[in-house]
Scaffold this active site. Sequence first.
Site, PDB file in Angstrom:
ATOM      1  N   CYS A 160       0.832  -1.206   0.000  1.00 58.55           N
ATOM      2  CA  CYS A 160       0.000   0.000   0.000  1.00 58.55           C
ATOM      3  C   CYS A 160       0.863   1.251   0.000  1.00 58.55           C
ATOM      4  O   CYS A 160       1.298   1.720   1.066  1.00 58.55           O
ATOM      5  CB  CYS A 160      -0.941  -0.014   1.202  1.00 58.55           C
ATOM      6  SG  CYS A 160      -1.976   1.453   1.268  1.00 58.55           S
ATOM      7  N   CYS A 163      -0.485   4.163   1.966  1.00 58.83           N
ATOM      8  CA  CYS A 163      -0.432   4.037   3.437  1.00 58.83           C
ATOM      9  C   CYS A 163       0.988   4.263   3.934  1.00 58.83           C
ATOM     10  O   CYS A 163       1.196   4.895   4.961  1.00 58.83           O
ATOM     11  CB  CYS A 163      -0.842   2.640   3.906  1.00 58.83           C
ATOM     12  SG  CYS A 163      -2.263   1.938   3.102  1.00 58.83           S
ATOM     13  N   ASP A 164       1.961   3.693   3.233  1.00 53.21           N
ATOM     14  CA  ASP A 164       3.319   3.612   3.777  1.00 53.21           C
ATOM     15  C   ASP A 164       4.350   4.480   3.061  1.00 53.21           C
ATOM     16  O   ASP A 164       5.490   4.592   3.520  1.00 53.21           O
ATOM     17  CB  ASP A 164       3.788   2.141   3.750  1.00 53.21           C
ATOM     18  CG  ASP A 164       2.873   1.255   4.568  1.00 53.21           C
ATOM     19  OD1 ASP A 164       2.346   1.737   5.581  1.00 53.21           O
ATOM     20  OD2 ASP A 164       2.660   0.092   4.183  1.00 53.21           O
TER      21      ASP A 164
END
Length: 334
Positions: A160, A163-164
């Site tokens: 992701c 997300c990261d």
Amino acid sequence: MITFGTIGNIGGDDNQKKGKSINGEVDEKVKVLIIGSGPAGLTAAIYTSRAGLNPVVYEGMEPGGQLTTTTEVENFPGYPEGVTGPVLMEDIKTQAKRFGADIRWGSITEVDFSKRPFRAIVDNEKLIEADAVIIATGASAKYLGLESEQKFKGKGVSACATCDGFFYKEQDVAVVGGGDTACEDALYLSGLCNKVYMIVRKPYFRASKAMQNKVMNTPNIEVLFEHVTEEIYGDDDGVKGMKLIKQGNEEVNINVSGVFIAIGHHPNSEVFKQYIETDETGYIKTQPGNTKTNIPGIFACGDVQDPVYRQAISAAGSGCMAALDTERFLIEEE
Ligand code: NDP
């Protein structure tokens, strides 16, 4: 931000026991059980709640579904300036709640669809009976299957980017895959990171032309066509690099601190497979033109039954269809 509004419901009921049996005492009876809370599940919740069917929705492992891991969504009708995935999902959830949909934190861990009312266990703890079920469990990210990938999951390997990606600000990273997701991830990361390698196993992309063009016109993205990931290596601090094989024989090493896997998804249908027919890759089979599965009273919508379109809007559309199919089914049954 996504809120897990009803997290307190789980574990708060005295009747709930660890290791609940599917043949045990029923804790709750509902008319319509919706499994999954992406655009499909929540649209089904809007329609069934407006129809007075008092749906209960279990959000699953990823409340809001895959869109909560995307940034900008520009192709969902009604948002001329675009909208972020999490905001879009929060909006749809708020809309469903407005009509009384009961949206709960929790995942379905076992089912018995052999007869009506259907049975489902939530988080191994609570047994629910439902007159009709809408499956909207979506699809999850695939991984390469390398031991080293497993070793560095959460320590440099992620599925992701949105997300990261932030953790790799101004560093060098790689994205594995050649589809629209990989291109989208690479473009997103190119705005945060120093350099982004794209590792594409074929001599060409699978992504749409528009995405390919954007990638090729981004100076800090380098596309390595015909490269296959052999190993991801590093130390206790995390990932340090990747060993790639170019055109089947030449070894190439790149120094990266983050590896983003973007090679597609698999449908989340495992828990139902004893009862529900799927294709060979696990996508639930629905009848042409409607959302009926092989079991009357069980409907499927969204990515779990759609290997072709896989868009938020097509998922939402099929969620609407599943709700209407459910309503008709219940009327006929009564
Ligand atoms: P896709 O299945 O479209 O692409 C997967 C990519 O990963 C392909 O390049 C594939 O290579 C590669 N791949 C698969 N397995 C491996 C492996 N083991 N090792 C290396 N590479 C591998 O998945 P996406 O997630 O990209 O897209 C799914 C759907 O969602 C598509 O329909 C896409 O158009 C859509 N989408 C749309 C977006 C948008 O419109 N903004 C954004 C994101 C997705 P190969 O080609 O060799 O099989």
